[in-house]
Write an enzyme that holds these catalytic residues in place. Structure first.
Site, PDB file in Angstrom:
ATOM      1  N   HIS A   1       7.655  39.372  29.672  1.00 25.00           N
ATOM      2  CA  HIS A   1       7.337  40.790  29.890  1.00 25.00           C
ATOM      3  C   HIS A   1       8.181  41.357  31.013  1.00 25.00           C
ATOM      4  O   HIS A   1       8.571  40.638  31.920  1.00 25.00           O
ATOM      5  CB  HIS A   1       5.869  40.942  30.319  1.00 25.00           C
ATOM      6  CG  HIS A   1       4.893  40.724  29.219  1.00 25.00           C
ATOM      7  ND1 HIS A   1       4.103  41.728  28.711  1.00 25.00           N
ATOM      8  CD2 HIS A   1       4.575  39.610  28.522  1.00 25.00           C
ATOM      9  CE1 HIS A   1       3.333  41.240  27.750  1.00 25.00           C
ATOM     10  NE2 HIS A   1       3.597  39.955  27.610  1.00 25.00           N
TER      11      HIS A   1
ATOM     12  N   GLU B   1       6.294  37.626  33.950  1.00 26.47           N
ATOM     13  CA  GLU B   1       6.371  39.084  34.141  1.00 26.47           C
ATOM     14  C   GLU B   1       7.411  39.359  35.216  1.00 26.47           C
ATOM     15  O   GLU B   1       7.415  38.701  36.256  1.00 26.47           O
ATOM     16  CB  GLU B   1       4.999  39.586  34.586  1.00 26.47           C
ATOM     17  CG  GLU B   1       4.837  41.071  34.738  1.00 26.47           C
ATOM     18  CD  GLU B   1       4.556  41.780  33.409  1.00 26.47           C
ATOM     19  OE1 GLU B   1       5.312  42.713  33.092  1.00 26.47           O
ATOM     20  OE2 GLU B   1       3.588  41.402  32.716  1.00 26.47           O
TER      21      GLU B   1
ATOM     22  N   TYR C   1       0.446  51.113  31.599  1.00 26.29           N
ATOM     23  CA  TYR C   1      -0.977  51.019  31.932  1.00 26.29           C
ATOM     24  C   TYR C   1      -1.631  52.366  32.222  1.00 26.29           C
ATOM     25  O   TYR C   1      -2.832  52.423  32.488  1.00 26.29           O
ATOM     26  CB  TYR C   1      -1.187  50.059  33.113  1.00 26.29           C
ATOM     27  CG  TYR C   1      -0.957  48.601  32.751  1.00 26.29           C
ATOM     28  CD1 TYR C   1      -0.674  48.216  31.441  1.00 26.29           C
ATOM     29  CD2 TYR C   1      -1.033  47.602  33.716  1.00 26.29           C
ATOM     30  CE1 TYR C   1      -0.455  46.889  31.115  1.00 26.29           C
ATOM     31  CE2 TYR C   1      -0.821  46.268  33.392  1.00 26.29           C
ATOM     32  CZ  TYR C   1      -0.528  45.921  32.088  1.00 26.29           C
ATOM     33  OH  TYR C   1      -0.320  44.605  31.769  1.00 26.29           O
TER      34      TYR C   1
END
Lengths: 225, 225
Positions: free
Chosen positions: A27, A89, A200
């Site tokens: 990610h 990430e 998000y």
């Protein structure tokens, strides 16, 4: 949904003896998080040893181990399908953009992970070590208009890009679009991460907060298979 | 296409006596460009005076005037519909993200522009001044695979975020995904901008290059209407 089922059939089924040994899900984030391993376990020795291996091999990259403390059944990401797994990430990188330094760090991280698996499969012994674990405690949403649900503030300039810098009660948290500072009202200093992650906003997460637990042990391991 | 026609009908028609006096089109970019005014003219005194006004009022924000030297008929952006117009471009900010400092700078820029218009409409005199103009010379695309057209390199780490820092012949330009450095082969040092802008991958633009022309004059002006 269709793709999720395909992946579960290919790599899992999740929780079954037939699931693959290790899944690493790659990610990138707009948050200034450096390179993080995110796992649903704080005692999975494979994840912890791989993390320590990457830390040693990439000393110039800020690196943290994040623990999402949810029951295995409720875990939802690709890496939860394998017997062991984690997300790798990396940030900051805008979505839709390749930054050479971020690409190079991710490539190196993946290579070192594969190297560790080779060492392990060749029978190497890995001595027990200590790892700082950041356990996710809660998410904080943006202040929103009650009716429209549109955000009415952004991350405060003093907090922006300060992932993993301890956030104390009364520290600046948001700045409203009219310029007012809103402060952190928690009663415990915690470590913010995923600060201002693009994807998000729609999930209602402006940032997440973690408690740091030093000295989680990853025991001596040797592949005896 | 429908929306373009609606906007042209509302604010234009472009090139007609009925077009609005001034159009300012607000943009943000993933490139590290600070605040730029982008105009199709290098001698539109309204644009140049507004630029100088913003420079004076916002001394902490890096600010440049960019000239896209294309005929008025070929200009394609919203601001070309008015009698005078420019885009106000600000970065770096990932698409889909609000950064407080970028939001605040854009808000201040718009307010100072409106203030200038009020001063001008009230009959204030503005003395002639000098402005550095960056005239766009050419775009450079990413190196791409001949068949798939996929990019095979990213902006070189030494060039990333170095918008408006002079790029000399043989300076690093790209880093291929296998780690090779590709260099700038032009024969003239030029100023790069829009370095690694997210929305320009599909347009075939990795960066743009400009020549800097100092001391463009914006003459004394006073609204005598």
């Amino acid at each position: 949904m269709i793709r999720s089922r395909e992946l579960n059939a290919t790599l899992g089924p999740k929780g079954s003896p037939g699931a693959v040994e290790l899944v690493c899900d790659l990610h990138n984030t707009t948050a200034n998080m450096g390179l993080c391993l995110i796992a649903y376990s704080d005692c999975d020795w494979i994840c912890l040893h791989i993390f320590r291996h990457l830390q040693r091999k990439m000393p110039d990259i800020p690196m943290r181990y994040i623990h999402f403390d949810v029951p295995h059944k409720e875990s939802y990401s690709l890496d939860s399908v394998g017997k062991h797994g984690f997300a790798m990430e990396i940030g900051p990188q805008p979505h839709g953009v390749v930054r050479s330094n971020v690409y190079a760090a991710m490539k190196a991280g993946v290579q070192h992970m594969l190297d560790w698996v080779c060492f392990f499969n060749s029978g190497s012994t890995f001595e027990g070590e200590y790892v700082d674990v950041f356990t996710m405690i809660k998410h904080i949403d943006y202040p929103r208009d009650r009716e429209t649900r549109k955000i009415r503030a952004a991350i405060h300039p003093q907090l922006q890009d300060q992932d993993f810098c301890l956030l104390h009660p009364e520290d600046p948290l948001f700045q409203t679009f009219s310029g007012e500072t809103l402060r952190y009202k928690g009663d415990e200093a915690l470590y913010p991460f995923f600060i201002n992650e693009c994807a998000y906003y729609e999930k209602g997460i402006a940032l997440s907060l973690a408690r740091k637990r030093p000295d989680q042990t990853c025991q001596n391991v040797k592949n005896s298979a």
